[in-house]
Structures are given as structure tokens and as C-alpha cells.
Design an enzyme around this catalytic site. Structure first.
Site, PDB file in Angstrom:
ATOM      1  N   HIS A  76     -14.025  -2.610  24.338  1.00 10.06           N
ATOM      2  CA  HIS A  76     -12.830  -1.762  24.405  1.00 10.06           C
ATOM      3  C   HIS A  76     -11.643  -2.616  24.838  1.00 10.06           C
ATOM      4  CE1 HIS A  76     -14.246   2.693  24.494  1.00 10.06           C
ATOM      5  NE2 HIS A  76     -14.932   1.978  23.611  1.00 10.06           N
ATOM      6  N   TYR A 204      -8.369   9.036  30.537  1.00 12.76           N
ATOM      7  CA  TYR A 204      -8.334   9.542  31.913  1.00 12.76           C
ATOM      8  C   TYR A 204      -7.215  10.576  31.955  1.00 12.76           C
ATOM      9  CZ  TYR A 204     -11.147   5.493  33.402  1.00 12.76           C
ATOM     10  OH  TYR A 204     -12.154   4.571  33.573  1.00 12.76           O
ATOM     11  N   PRO A 296     -15.773   6.807  41.100  1.00 12.43           N
ATOM     12  CA  PRO A 296     -15.960   6.212  39.765  1.00 12.43           C
ATOM     13  C   PRO A 296     -14.678   6.166  38.925  1.00 12.43           C
ATOM     14  CG  PRO A 296     -17.063   8.341  39.933  1.00 12.43           C
ATOM     15  CD  PRO A 296     -16.555   8.026  41.273  1.00 12.43           C
ATOM     16  N   LYS A 300     -15.635   0.932  38.946  1.00 10.46           N
ATOM     17  CA  LYS A 300     -15.858  -0.273  39.737  1.00 10.46           C
ATOM     18  C   LYS A 300     -17.228  -0.352  40.408  1.00 10.46           C
ATOM     19  CE  LYS A 300     -12.202  -2.225  38.703  1.00 10.46           C
ATOM     20  NZ  LYS A 300     -12.699  -2.500  37.374  1.00 10.46           N
ATOM     21  N   TYR A 388      -8.448  -3.134  36.117  1.00 12.26           N
ATOM     22  CA  TYR A 388      -9.470  -2.406  35.364  1.00 12.26           C
ATOM     23  C   TYR A 388     -10.462  -3.362  34.701  1.00 12.26           C
ATOM     24  CZ  TYR A 388     -11.528   1.455  32.755  1.00 12.26           C
ATOM     25  OH  TYR A 388     -12.406   2.401  32.274  1.00 12.26           O
TER      26      TYR A 388
END
Ligand code: FAS
Ligand code: PHB
Length: 393
Positions: A76, A204, A296, A300, A388
């Protein structure tokens, strides 16, 4: 009658931390034994993380556990952050030159077990009443019961990879431990469904009704989450209710085009930020969830466990092979430096994307302003992307 064994490194916990550490140590000729409370089937039934940082992918390659990951993992190059009318794309590849790999923790754990079986490592399942002793001596002892037989292992070092509810962390005296915690007043209801993902990259979603996440495992296996009150139980949530609430929180276009289906797994995970210092007490070293828990939201948890393993495995190899103590003496501070940065990022993503029941209207404005700043500032997007994809080890 107590049966006794000997090894160089005793590892408590057969989750991803313990298995990866054992695999890397074995590859360098260091002998290990893994003690696991649950059955292998139970460990492999857990549905947990889904996103691997580039550092995690490198560590799994170093451990020789990469065939399925490379074949089935989905690279991704970005993700989306949305609220009612804003959809911000964070382009990891453009902003950092890196990507993440979508490949479930369950698959990683299964491949690590297979690799350890090929290595011939002793993994003892169903252990109970584990006690860690003599941590200040040259050799330590772990007593445990398996098949109603009290057994003990003598070892040079102990790796506490037994997760948040394990015994290792509490073996460090409470007077020595400094613990930090933030418990969030909500959880994540997660659903796995054999349906095509709603979007090609993760979404998200921060909505006035609460948080939602659209993720995946492969092109016909989707993973979704919605924020729920901590008082909710899985039984409160029919599939129909879940899909309705999820669609309410995702961008309209995504909600209208997504394919729903029956859930094949449904569970509620509590959210907390937690860290315990130090990570070492004599011959004991804490690794992964035994030492820290992150919500979550920043993907991580598993990845932080892997960076602990990165620091500890080389330190233990040096200690065993060259008697150099520099690595093990520096492990706690070195691992904690990265742990706290990931802790911050996970806390920031959680507070930025979740609606808190007791919040005032100012908080909602702050969340929208944060998202608007991300939409207009490449610098802000790069800061999020760097965290990220994974900060350097
Ligand atoms: P683990 O908890 O995975 O493994 C510890 C092992 O030790 C377990 O197998 C346990 O049975 C064993 N054990 C415990 N006590 C023992 C004892 N006394 N003796 C012997 N063995 C003992 N992370 C993400 O990045 N993304 C996510 O979406 C995500 N979702 C999660 C959902 C849930 C419900 C949970 C609990 C965690 C989630 N995480 C997520 C975090 C998770 O992936 C952890 O970070 C990861 O499992 C850490 O691995 P370990 O440190 O090996 O701990
Ligand atoms: C998942 O796919 O399970 C997942 C992905 C990203 C997260 C959390 C969970 O931040």
C-alpha cells in the site's frame, strides 16, 4: 518430581514477539525454548494486526519468513483520512519513499511457527503457573507446570514476550516499575467478512457519529472496525446493525458502493496506551505487548513488538557469543526511545479521529481543523506518513 532442562535463552510467550526473537536467535546459533500458555490453535485463531511497516517486512525477511508475505501481502502506497465532507490522501510513497504491506498478523504468526518447526525449536504449549526466579544470578530458573508435571528450565537470559496479561512484567518489583497509562472510553468492534474491500487503500473515518476503519486482508477478505462504547458486548451487534453504522461513518460514495456480507469473525478490542519502564530486570528483558500497548489506530502494536525484537536479538547474540554486555545494558533505553515516539503517534491518531462522549464542541472543531490542515499542508502529511510507514530503528 521436578524435570529440569537447560537452554541459553528461555522465551515466555509464543506470539509474534517470542517466535520472531527465537527464530533470529536460532539462526545465529543461539539455543532457545519457548513456553506458551495457550494451544497453537488458539494462538492462531486470534485476528489482530493487518499492516506491516517496512522495517517489519525487512525483519521477517531476515528471519527467512517471507515467501507467503511476498506472494500474498498487498503493498500500500497510501491511506485516506476522512470526515463528513473531506477525504485526505496520505501518499506514503511520494512523501517518504516507503510503503507498508497489508498482511495479517495471523499469517505472520503461522509462518513463524512453521519456520520454528523447521528449525526444530522446542515450543511447549499449555504451560501454567510460570514463575521466573534467580534473575540476579549468572543463570536464572523458570518453573512451570505442563501436563500436571512441575518442570524447570535453567537459562542465561529470559525474554518476557508474554503480552499485556503475562507474568514477566510483574516479575519486575513494583517499586522498580514506572507505569504510564491512558485508557480510552471506547473500544473497536472488528468484523472480518469475505467481501471485496470497500476501497483499494485503508480509510480512517472520523465522523460526528464516531470512528470507523475500512481495511482488508486480501481482495476477497475485508476487515472493518467501528468505535463502540466500552459497555457494548459483541452480542449487542447484529451484522445488519454493524453494516448500517459503518456506512453511516464512511464517505457517502464508499458507503454506497461497498459490498457487505456475513461476518466470519466479530470481536471488541479495548483501547489503551500503556508503557512500563524499565524493560530489563537482571536477566529478564520485556518485549512487545508485555512492555507496552498502543491503540490500533496507528497500526503500531505488532510493528513496535518487532522493533523491540530488532534491538534485543542482536544484544543477546553479542552477550552469548562474545560476552559483550553493551547491547543488553543499552536495550531498555534504546527500545524505549522508539516506543515513546510510536506511543505518541498512536495517541495522536486516536484523539484526532475518535469522538469522546464528554467532549465539548471545541474538540470536534479541533479534529476538523487537524484534518483540514492535513489537506492543505504537505509538511503535515509528511509527518503523518513518516510515522505511519515506521520510524527508523
Ligand atoms: P501477544 O499478546 O500477541 O502474545 C503473547 C503470548 O504470550 C500469547 O500467545 C499468550 O498466550 C502468551 N502468554 C501470556 N501469558 C503467558 C504465560 N504466563 N506463560 C506463557 N505464555 C503466556 N496491533 C496492530 O498493529 N493492529 C491491530 O489492529 C491490532 N489489533 C489488536 C486487537 C486485539 C484484540 C489485541 C489484543 C491486540 C491488537 N493489536 C493490534 C496488537 C497486537 O497485534 C500486539 O501488538 C501483538 O500481538 C504483540 O505481540 P506479542 O508481544 O507477541 O504479544
Ligand atoms: C487491520 O487491518 O486490522 C488494521 C489496519 C490498520 C489499523 C488497525 C487495524 O490501524
Amino acid at each position: 518430581m521436578i524435570i529440569s532442562k537447560k537452554t541459553q535463552i528461555a522465551i515466555i510467550g509464543g506470539g509474534p514477539s517470542g517466535l520472531l526473537l527465537s527464530q533470529l536467535l536460532n539462526l545465529s546459533g543461539v539455543d532457545t525454548v519457548i513456553l506458551e500458555r495457550s494451544s497453537r490453535e488458539h494462538v492462531l485463531s486470534r485476528i489482530r494486526a493487518g499492516v506491516l511497516e517496512s522495517g517489519t517486512v525487512d525483519m521477517l525477511r531476515q528471519a527467512g519468513v517471507f515467501e507467503r508475505m511476498e506472494k500474498q501481502g498487498i503493498p500500500h502506497n497510501g491511506c485516506y483520512l476522512t470526515d463528513s465532507d473531506l477525504m485526505v490522501h496520505i501518499n506514503f510513497r511520494e512523501l517518504t519513499g516507503k510503503q507498508v504491506l497489508v498482511f495479517g498478523q495471523t499469517e505472520v504468526t503461522a509462518d513463524l511457527y512453521a519456520a520454528q518447526d523447521r528449525m526444530g525449536t522446542e515450543i511447549i504449549h499449555g504451560v501454567e503457573d510460570v514463575k521466573i526466579n534467580d534473575l540476579g544470578q549468572t543463570r536464572s530458573k523458570i518453573d512451570y507446570t505442563v501436563n500436571a508435571t512441575r518442570t524447570s528450565i535453567e537459562c542465561m537470559y529470559v525474554a518476557g514476550c508474554d503480552g499485556f496479561h503475562g507474568v514477566s512484567r510483574n516479575t519486575i518489583p513494583a517499586t522498580v516499575r514506572q507505569e504510564y497509562e491512558r485508557v480510552y472510553p471506547f473500544g473497536w468492534l472488528g468484523v472480518l467478512s469475505q467481501t471485496p474491500p470497500a476501497n483499494h487503500e485503508l480509510i480512517y473515518a472520523n465522523s460526528p457519529h464516531g470512528f470507523a476503519l475500512a481495511s482488508m486482508r486480501n481482495e476477497n477478505l475485508s476487515r472493518y472496525y467501528v468505535q463502540v462504547p466500552m459497555t457494548d458486548k459483541v452480542g449487542d451487534w447484529s451484522d445488519e446493525r454493524f453494516w448500517e453504522v459503518l456506512k453511516q461513518r464512511l464517505p457517502t460514495e464508499t458507503a454506497q458502493s461497498m459490498i457487505t456480507g456475513s461476518s466470519i469473525e466479530k470481536s471488541i478490542a479495548p483501547l489503551r496506551s500503556f508503557a512500563s519502564e524499565p524493560l530489563r530486570w537482571g536477566n529478564l528483558f520485556l518485549v512487545g505487548d508485555a512492555a507496552h500497548i498502543v491503540p490500533p489506530t496507528g497500526a503500531k502494536g505488532l510493528n513496535l513488538a518487532v522493533s523491540d525484537v530488532f534491538y534485543l536479538h542482536s544484544a543477546l547474540i553479542d552477550a552469548i557469543k562474545t560476552q559483550s554486555r553493551t547491547g543488553i545494558d543499552g536495550y531498555s533505553d534504546r527500545a524505549l526511545a522508539r516506543i515513546w515516539k510510536s506511543m505518541r503517534f498512536s495517541w495522536q491518531m486516536t484523539t484526532m479521529l475518535h469522538r469522546f462522549d464528554d467532549e465539548d464542541n471545541f474538540a470536534g472543531q479541533m479534529r476538523r481543523a487537524t484534518l483540514s490542515h492535513l489537506a492543505h499542508s504537505e509538511t503535515a502529511r509528511r509527518e503523518l506518513a513518516e510515522n505511519y510507514v515506521g520510524l527508523p530503528y
